[in-house]
Design a protein around this motif. Structure first.
Motif, short mmCIF file in Angstrom:
data_model
loop_
_atom_site.label_atom_id
_atom_site.label_comp_id
_atom_site.label_asym_id
_atom_site.label_seq_id
_atom_site.Cartn_x
_atom_site.Cartn_y
_atom_site.Cartn_z
N HIS A 1 -3.48 101.56 -51.25
CA HIS A 1 -2.53 100.44 -51.27
C HIS A 1 -1.10 100.95 -51.41
O HIS A 1 -0.18 100.50 -50.70
N GLN A 2 -0.89 101.91 -52.31
CA GLN A 2 0.45 102.45 -52.51
C GLN A 2 0.97 103.15 -51.27
O GLN A 2 2.15 103.04 -50.91
N ARG B 1 -11.76 101.96 -57.44
CA ARG B 1 -10.53 101.21 -57.68
C ARG B 1 -9.31 102.12 -57.58
O ARG B 1 -8.29 101.73 -57.00
N ALA C 1 -2.04 95.95 -47.10
CA ALA C 1 -1.79 96.29 -48.50
C ALA C 1 -2.37 95.22 -49.43
O ALA C 1 -2.98 95.54 -50.47
N SER C 2 -2.21 93.96 -49.06
CA SER C 2 -2.75 92.87 -49.88
C SER C 2 -4.28 92.92 -49.94
O SER C 2 -4.88 92.72 -51.00
N LEU D 1 -5.37 95.72 -52.23
CA LEU D 1 -5.17 95.38 -53.64
C LEU D 1 -6.24 94.40 -54.13
O LEU D 1 -6.76 94.52 -55.25
N ALA E 1 -9.35 96.34 -54.63
CA ALA E 1 -9.27 97.18 -55.83
C ALA E 1 -9.57 96.36 -57.09
O ALA E 1 -10.18 96.84 -58.05
N ARG E 2 -9.13 95.11 -57.11
CA ARG E 2 -9.37 94.26 -58.27
C ARG E 2 -10.82 93.78 -58.33
O ARG E 2 -11.34 93.46 -59.40
N LYS F 1 -6.32 101.62 -54.88
CA LYS F 1 -4.92 101.47 -55.32
C LYS F 1 -4.03 102.55 -54.71
O LYS F 1 -2.88 102.30 -54.35
#
Length: 349
Positions: free
Chosen positions: A192-193, A185, A169-170, A173, A176-177, A189
């Motif tokens: 990630h969710q 992106r 997940a990290s 993220l 995505a940034r 995300k």
């Protein structure tokens, strides 16, 4: 008139015949603990003969094989006080016989016409039974040890899975940034969710404490409480409620059910209320009858016609839920009037 035994010799003959008929070892002792009579089973099992048994002190039989402290306690202390004792256990290594575990039943016989008394002493060999009990106890201990090891391995695996999901997940993220494409992106995300959702389901399943069957209401309540804490802002007027009976399901089904609830609840929180509403509510309901059950996630939001929810118009969320519903051998029903409701039905067949 009842039949009587003519003489004392006949009475003794009958008594000895009764003693010999008994399959278990039995001896009759006088007040001085000398043998008055012994059953055939006693001679056979303890490998002694009548010549070296009759009239002998019990403790001298078989070169002192009956000179056992536990037996002395029974005959010299307990029997004089209680006159009877059942299932007095003696464990002893008898010469020529081997180690035996015996249950002793003793009765002191007091006669009305004589000051003399006799003691009836019967033996039940429970050596094999005790061996089986010890083996069962050993097997039970080994099984308990294996279960403890399994639980430790399971907890270690769950810990590793949770850590791995958090790492994934990290990474998503961070990616995505870092990307410049808005579409990429958005997908990162979204991924990630969903990884966080899987981690949350895994976490709540572990918190429920069961690896076999868990209570649905407790599981869904904890799951939704965690989802609400992470998804609903402090100033957001949105209630997430759970209504469920006390039925239980297998942990394998609980995983799929938890992922479905997570996907639907997140979908409702994100899309059902584009404008804040004081009465906004998302309801998770579970009802069951026997093996049949229905899981429903509903809201009183704007409904499918006015929402951009992926579940309302197809997409990855729909595909995920449909795959999980199929895995549960259930069917899905989507209703949209005042708000939106998605029901998962399992017929129990």
């Amino acid at each position: 008139m009842p039949t009587t035994i003519p003489g004392i010799e006949d009475a003794q003959t009958l008594a000895q015949a009764i003693v010999d008929t008994i399959h278990e070892p039995l001896i009759v002792l006088d007040g001085g603990l000398r043998v008055l009579a012994a059953s055939r089973a006693f001679y056979e099992i303890f490998k002694v003969d009548s010549e070296h048994t009759m009239g002998c002190l019990l403790y001298d039989l078989g070169d002192g094989q009956w000179n056992i402290p536990a037996l002395r306690l029974l005959l010299e202390t307990i029997i004089p006080e209680k006159t009877a004792m059942d299932r007095f256990e003696v464990d002893h290594d008898f010469p020529g016989v081997g180690r035996r575990t015996m249950l002793l039943n003793a009765r002191k016989v007091i006669y009305e016409t004589s000051a003399n008394s006799t003691i009836l002493l019967a033996f039940t060999d429970v050596t094999a039974r005790r061996l089986i009990e010890r083996e069962k106890a050993d097997l039970l201990k080994k099984a308990e040890d294996l279960l403890r090891q399994k639980q430790m391995l399971l907890e270690e695996m769950q810990h590793r899975v949770a850590n791995s999901l958090q790492i994934i997940a990290s990474i998503l993220l961070l990616k995505a940034r870092a990307v410049t494409s808005e579409e990429t992106r958005h997908h990162l995300k979204d991924a990630h969710q969903r990884v966080l959702s899987v981690a949350e389901v895994q976490s709540q399943l572990h918190a429920s404490g069961g690896v076999d069957r868990i209570e649905v209401g407790v599981y869904l309540t904890k799951l939704c409480s965690s989802l609400a804490a992470s998804m609903i802002g402090e100033g957001q007027p949105l209630a997430l409620r759970v209504e469920a009976d006390h039925s239980r399901i297998g942990s394998d089904k609980a995983v799929s059910m938890g992922l479905i609830v997570t996907e639907l609840v997140i979908n409702a929180i994100k899309y059902a209320f584009p404008e804040p509403r004081a009465d906004a509510v998302v309801l998770v309901r579970f009802d069951s009858t026997g093996d049949a059950w229905t899981l429903t996630v509903s809201d009183n939001g704007v409904g499918a016609a006015k929402t951009a929810a992926p579940l309302a118009h197809g997409g990855l969320g729909t595909a995920i839920v449909e795959a999980l519903v199929k895995q549960l051998d259930a069917r899905m029903e989507v209703r949209s009037a005042a708000g939106m409701a998605v029901s998962i039905h399992h017929s129990g067949v």
